[in-house]
Structure formats: C-alpha cells, structure tokens
Design a protein around this motif. Structure first.
Motif, PDB file in Angstrom:
ATOM      1  N   GLY A  85     -31.244  70.477  12.303  1.00 20.13           N
ATOM      2  CA  GLY A  85     -30.870  71.074  13.575  1.00 20.13           C
ATOM      3  C   GLY A  85     -31.529  72.429  13.766  1.00 20.13           C
ATOM      4  O   GLY A  85     -32.020  73.042  12.810  1.00 20.13           O
ATOM      5  N   VAL A  86     -31.534  72.903  14.998  1.00 22.54           N
ATOM      6  CA  VAL A  86     -32.133  74.215  15.271  1.00 22.54           C
ATOM      7  C   VAL A  86     -31.388  75.329  14.536  1.00 22.54           C
ATOM      8  O   VAL A  86     -31.930  76.419  14.324  1.00 22.54           O
ATOM      9  CB  VAL A  86     -32.170  74.508  16.782  1.00 22.54           C
ATOM     10  CG1 VAL A  86     -33.146  73.579  17.489  1.00 22.54           C
ATOM     11  CG2 VAL A  86     -30.781  74.394  17.412  1.00 22.54           C
ATOM     12  N   ASN A  87     -30.144  75.055  14.125  1.00 23.12           N
ATOM     13  CA  ASN A  87     -29.387  76.032  13.350  1.00 23.12           C
ATOM     14  C   ASN A  87     -29.409  75.726  11.852  1.00 23.12           C
ATOM     15  O   ASN A  87     -28.695  76.356  11.072  1.00 23.12           O
ATOM     16  CB  ASN A  87     -27.939  76.111  13.846  1.00 23.12           C
ATOM     17  CG  ASN A  87     -27.193  74.795  13.710  1.00 23.12           C
ATOM     18  OD1 ASN A  87     -27.738  73.795  13.222  1.00 23.12           O
ATOM     19  ND2 ASN A  87     -25.937  74.776  14.131  1.00 23.12           N
ATOM     20  N   GLY A  88     -30.196  74.739  11.455  1.00 21.25           N
ATOM     21  CA  GLY A  88     -30.324  74.412  10.038  1.00 21.25           C
ATOM     22  C   GLY A  88     -29.383  73.353   9.533  1.00 21.25           C
ATOM     23  O   GLY A  88     -29.346  73.083   8.323  1.00 21.25           O
TER      24      GLY A  88
ATOM     25  N   ASP B 151     -24.658  75.817  19.202  1.00 18.67           N
ATOM     26  CA  ASP B 151     -26.092  75.503  19.170  1.00 18.67           C
ATOM     27  C   ASP B 151     -26.325  73.995  19.188  1.00 18.67           C
ATOM     28  O   ASP B 151     -27.221  73.495  19.883  1.00 18.67           O
ATOM     29  CB  ASP B 151     -26.745  76.102  17.921  1.00 18.67           C
ATOM     30  CG  ASP B 151     -26.897  77.611  17.994  1.00 18.67           C
ATOM     31  OD1 ASP B 151     -26.851  78.145  19.114  1.00 18.67           O
ATOM     32  OD2 ASP B 151     -27.055  78.241  16.938  1.00 18.67           O
ATOM     33  N   THR B 152     -25.537  73.267  18.405  1.00 19.04           N
ATOM     34  CA  THR B 152     -25.695  71.816  18.340  1.00 19.04           C
ATOM     35  C   THR B 152     -25.328  71.161  19.662  1.00 19.04           C
ATOM     36  O   THR B 152     -26.036  70.267  20.150  1.00 19.04           O
ATOM     37  CB  THR B 152     -24.829  71.241  17.207  1.00 19.04           C
ATOM     38  OG1 THR B 152     -25.277  71.789  15.963  1.00 19.04           O
ATOM     39  CG2 THR B 152     -24.914  69.733  17.156  1.00 19.04           C
ATOM     40  N   ILE B 153     -24.232  71.595  20.258  1.00 19.34           N
ATOM     41  CA  ILE B 153     -23.812  71.042  21.552  1.00 19.34           C
ATOM     42  C   ILE B 153     -24.885  71.302  22.606  1.00 19.34           C
ATOM     43  O   ILE B 153     -25.259  70.403  23.371  1.00 19.34           O
ATOM     44  CB  ILE B 153     -22.460  71.644  21.974  1.00 19.34           C
ATOM     45  CG1 ILE B 153     -21.354  71.140  21.029  1.00 19.34           C
ATOM     46  CG2 ILE B 153     -22.137  71.284  23.426  1.00 19.34           C
ATOM     47  CD1 ILE B 153     -20.037  71.871  21.181  1.00 19.34           C
ATOM     48  N   ALA B 154     -25.409  72.527  22.634  1.00 18.34           N
ATOM     49  CA  ALA B 154     -26.434  72.875  23.618  1.00 18.34           C
ATOM     50  C   ALA B 154     -27.702  72.049  23.405  1.00 18.34           C
ATOM     51  O   ALA B 154     -28.332  71.580  24.356  1.00 18.34           O
ATOM     52  CB  ALA B 154     -26.741  74.361  23.545  1.00 18.34           C
ATOM     53  N   SER B 155     -28.084  71.866  22.134  1.00 17.34           N
ATOM     54  CA  SER B 155     -29.286  71.102  21.831  1.00 17.34           C
ATOM     55  C   SER B 155     -29.125  69.637  22.215  1.00 17.34           C
ATOM     56  O   SER B 155     -30.048  69.006  22.751  1.00 17.34           O
ATOM     57  CB  SER B 155     -29.620  71.228  20.340  1.00 17.34           C
ATOM     58  OG  SER B 155     -30.748  70.465  20.009  1.00 17.34           O
ATOM     59  N   ASN B 156     -27.952  69.070  21.955  1.00 17.23           N
ATOM     60  CA  ASN B 156     -27.726  67.651  22.225  1.00 17.23           C
ATOM     61  C   ASN B 156     -27.408  67.361  23.690  1.00 17.23           C
ATOM     62  O   ASN B 156     -27.383  66.195  24.097  1.00 17.23           O
ATOM     63  CB  ASN B 156     -26.594  67.127  21.343  1.00 17.23           C
ATOM     64  CG  ASN B 156     -27.007  67.028  19.890  1.00 17.23           C
ATOM     65  OD1 ASN B 156     -28.142  67.330  19.540  1.00 17.23           O
ATOM     66  ND2 ASN B 156     -26.090  66.616  19.038  1.00 17.23           N
ATOM     67  N   ALA B 157     -27.193  68.407  24.476  1.00 13.62           N
ATOM     68  CA  ALA B 157     -26.861  68.212  25.890  1.00 13.62           C
ATOM     69  C   ALA B 157     -27.977  67.511  26.644  1.00 13.62           C
ATOM     70  O   ALA B 157     -27.729  66.866  27.678  1.00 13.62           O
ATOM     71  CB  ALA B 157     -26.559  69.560  26.543  1.00 13.62           C
TER      72      ALA B 157
ATOM     73  N   ARG C 181     -31.372  59.639  -4.497  1.00 10.76           N
ATOM     74  CA  ARG C 181     -32.458  59.712  -5.483  1.00 10.76           C
ATOM     75  C   ARG C 181     -33.696  60.397  -4.903  1.00 10.76           C
ATOM     76  O   ARG C 181     -34.377  61.147  -5.606  1.00 10.76           O
ATOM     77  CB  ARG C 181     -32.804  58.294  -5.956  1.00 10.76           C
ATOM     78  CG  ARG C 181     -33.853  58.242  -7.062  1.00 10.76           C
ATOM     79  CD  ARG C 181     -33.915  56.848  -7.676  1.00 10.76           C
ATOM     80  NE  ARG C 181     -34.251  55.825  -6.695  1.00 10.76           N
ATOM     81  CZ  ARG C 181     -35.505  55.503  -6.360  1.00 10.76           C
ATOM     82  NH1 ARG C 181     -36.530  56.117  -6.919  1.00 10.76           N
ATOM     83  NH2 ARG C 181     -35.726  54.538  -5.484  1.00 10.76           N
ATOM     84  N   GLN C 182     -33.982  60.136  -3.642  1.00 15.74           N
ATOM     85  CA  GLN C 182     -35.147  60.727  -2.979  1.00 15.74           C
ATOM     86  C   GLN C 182     -34.736  61.118  -1.568  1.00 15.74           C
ATOM     87  O   GLN C 182     -34.014  60.386  -0.891  1.00 15.74           O
ATOM     88  CB  GLN C 182     -36.292  59.708  -2.936  1.00 15.74           C
ATOM     89  CG  GLN C 182     -37.568  60.217  -2.288  1.00 15.74           C
ATOM     90  CD  GLN C 182     -38.667  59.157  -2.275  1.00 15.74           C
ATOM     91  OE1 GLN C 182     -38.464  58.039  -2.768  1.00 15.74           O
ATOM     92  NE2 GLN C 182     -39.811  59.472  -1.720  1.00 15.74           N
ATOM     93  N   ILE C 183     -35.180  62.285  -1.107  1.00 14.27           N
ATOM     94  CA  ILE C 183     -34.851  62.782   0.229  1.00 14.27           C
ATOM     95  C   ILE C 183     -36.131  63.083   0.986  1.00 14.27           C
ATOM     96  O   ILE C 183     -37.066  63.675   0.431  1.00 14.27           O
ATOM     97  CB  ILE C 183     -33.979  64.060   0.151  1.00 14.27           C
ATOM     98  CG1 ILE C 183     -32.617  63.750  -0.488  1.00 14.27           C
ATOM     99  CG2 ILE C 183     -33.779  64.665   1.541  1.00 14.27           C
ATOM    100  CD1 ILE C 183     -31.767  64.978  -0.734  1.00 14.27           C
ATOM    101  N   VAL C 184     -36.155  62.684   2.251  1.00 12.99           N
ATOM    102  CA  VAL C 184     -37.245  63.051   3.147  1.00 12.99           C
ATOM    103  C   VAL C 184     -36.637  63.732   4.365  1.00 12.99           C
ATOM    104  O   VAL C 184     -35.810  63.132   5.070  1.00 12.99           O
ATOM    105  CB  VAL C 184     -38.068  61.826   3.586  1.00 12.99           C
ATOM    106  CG1 VAL C 184     -39.105  62.229   4.634  1.00 12.99           C
ATOM    107  CG2 VAL C 184     -38.749  61.184   2.393  1.00 12.99           C
ATOM    108  N   LEU C 185     -37.026  64.975   4.598  1.00 10.66           N
ATOM    109  CA  LEU C 185     -36.592  65.696   5.792  1.00 10.66           C
ATOM    110  C   LEU C 185     -37.745  65.758   6.777  1.00 10.66           C
ATOM    111  O   LEU C 185     -38.852  66.172   6.423  1.00 10.66           O
ATOM    112  CB  LEU C 185     -36.115  67.110   5.445  1.00 10.66           C
ATOM    113  CG  LEU C 185     -35.573  67.911   6.636  1.00 10.66           C
ATOM    114  CD1 LEU C 185     -34.387  68.774   6.220  1.00 10.66           C
ATOM    115  CD2 LEU C 185     -36.649  68.804   7.270  1.00 10.66           C
ATOM    116  N   MET C 186     -37.479  65.333   8.006  1.00 10.68           N
ATOM    117  CA  MET C 186     -38.491  65.312   9.051  1.00 10.68           C
ATOM    118  C   MET C 186     -38.161  66.374  10.100  1.00 10.68           C
ATOM    119  O   MET C 186     -36.992  66.561  10.460  1.00 10.68           O
ATOM    120  CB  MET C 186     -38.544  63.932   9.711  1.00 10.68           C
ATOM    121  CG  MET C 186     -38.779  62.791   8.739  1.00 10.68           C
ATOM    122  SD  MET C 186     -38.515  61.156   9.489  1.00 10.68           S
ATOM    123  CE  MET C 186     -39.890  61.111  10.640  1.00 10.68           C
ATOM    124  N   ALA C 187     -39.192  67.051  10.612  1.00  3.24           N
ATOM    125  CA  ALA C 187     -39.000  68.032  11.685  1.00  3.24           C
ATOM    126  C   ALA C 187     -40.281  68.125  12.500  1.00  3.24           C
ATOM    127  O   ALA C 187     -41.369  68.250  11.928  1.00  3.24           O
ATOM    128  CB  ALA C 187     -38.632  69.403  11.115  1.00  3.24           C
TER     129      ALA C 187
END
Length: 246
Positions: free
Chosen positions: A132-135, A158-164, A189-195
């Motif tokens: 999220g934009v707030n981490g 921040d989340t509410i505003a972003s998802n609006a 076991r394995q993590i992939v973070l996308m941005a």
C-alpha cells in the motif's frame, strides 16, 4: 533480498508467473498465497496463459490474504469477485482448494480462527504481496503493533482514499477488512512483493532500505530469508542503481 526491475508491469508479471510455475512444478502439493488489487493483475494474466499452455494447477491450493468486511461475494469490488474474474474462472484449480476470508461471516472472530486453521494445515510455499501507499501488506496497516494472526482491521484513511478509485464514491469503500497476519506471511517459504508506478516509489524505498518498523509494515520483509522485490522503472526510481538489476 533480491530486487528485479522491468520495463513494464506486463514484463514483471511474466517473471513472477515463471517463479510461481517453478513452485507448482517442484512441490508435490503446492500452496500459493495470493493477493488482490491492480498490481497483481499482470501476474494473473500471465499465469492464466501458462495454464492454457499446459501448466497443470489441479494439485494447487490457494490462500488469499484478505477480504473486505460487509461486501457479499457477488459484489464487483469484493476480493472473491476479483479472484474469480482474474484467475479462478479461467484455470483448473479445484474450488475446494481455494480459500478466501469470509467478510460476510456472522462471527468474525470465529472466521479469523477458521482461517488460521486453514493456514496451519496448508503452509504457504509462494506468497504474492502488493504494498500500500502507506506500506501495508495484506491489510496489515501501520500501527504500534503488527498482529501475527488473522484479524479484523480498521482500514486507514490512506487505504480508504487509495481504494476509492474502485468505487463510485469514497463513502462506499468498506472501513474494515479481515487480513492474514504478519506471522503467516513471514512463514511462507518464498515471498514476492510487486509494486508498480511512481506513486509507490517512495514507500518501496523506505520499506527495503530503511529500518524495520511497525509504521511501515512491509519493512518486516527484510527479516525473511527469500524475498524478491519486483518493480517497474517508475516504482524503482528512488532506489540507487547499485541496489537492483535492471
């Protein structure tokens, strides 16, 4: 921590699909932890193509991170609806091997316990995350404490505003959600973070270069043994060039 930067989100989605395919092929009964939101769409688009080209997903179990509270499964902005539209309606994953929190459950505490039991029975091999934009990761919002287990969370402003942008009006955005806790995420076991996109550049930089801190939940991924950060050039724009492979 590995950082990979691509020209476009589509290129990045293809790379993540290839990583997920390797897990599906190598693990007898693979468990994929899945995320929702526009960031994950390039991955799902590529993964569906892989399945159409012969990748067998019939042994795969999926566990989603979160769901809004108060939206029925059929609501176009529910995460059940999103996952059906983006993935489940197009691949051969058996429905009884698909798990998403029930945001319409009458007893939300019992639903959180039920979901934790599912996670214990199906340890996650490969976890997809957005940020999220707030981490936040999942709906684990910035806070003094990060809860380890599945829980009900009050969504931040921040989340509410972003998802609006996905709703007709900001007043329609749910104020609460059920989310997987940080312990389950870190046990994957394995993590992939996308941005992707310029608006994620600052929080990506803080999450992977700064201190581990609860007001930037994604920073806790620095403690995991196998994390890949997958970006486009815009979201990587505040990283030093020495820190990633383009």
């Amino acid at each position: 921590m590995k950082i990979r930067v691509f020209e476009t989100p589509s290129d990045a989605g293809l790379y993540v699909a290839a990583l997920a395919e390797r897990v599906v092929l190598d693990v007898p009964n693979p468990v994929l932890g899945l995320a929702t939101g526009s960031t994950s769409c390039p991955f799902y688009q590529a993964f569906v193509k892989f399945e159409k080209c012969g990748l067998d997903l019939s042994r795969t179990t999926t566990i989603n991170l979160d769901e809004y509270i108060g939206l029925p499964d059929t609501h176009p902005q529910s995460y059940h609806y999103f996952m059906n539209e983006q993935l489940f309606d197009h691949v051969n994953i058996p429905r009884d091997q698909i798990f998403i929190p029930d945001g319409a459950a009458a007893d939300l505490h019992a639903e959180c316990e039920r979901y934790d039991d599912i996670i214990r029975k199906h340890p996650i091999d490969f976890q997809i995350l957005g940020i999220g934009v707030n981490g936040h990761i999942g709906f684990n919002e910035p806070n003094d404490l990060l809860l380890s287990r599945t829980h009900v969370v009050e969504l931040s402003h921040d989340t509410i505003a972003s998802n609006a942008r996905f709703f007709t009006d900001v007043s329609e955005v749910p104020r609460k959600a059920i989310t997987m806790g940080v312990q389950a995420i870190l046990q994957a076991r394995q993590i992939v973070l996308m941005a992707f996109g310029k608006e994620k550049a600052h929080i990506v930089s803080r999450a992977i270069q700064g201190e581990v801190r609860t007001d930037i939940p994604a920073s806790i991924l620095q403690l995991h043994r196998d994390v890949t950060i997958v970006l486009d050039k815009l979201s990587a724009s505040e990283l030093p060039h020495a820190e990633y492979i383009a």
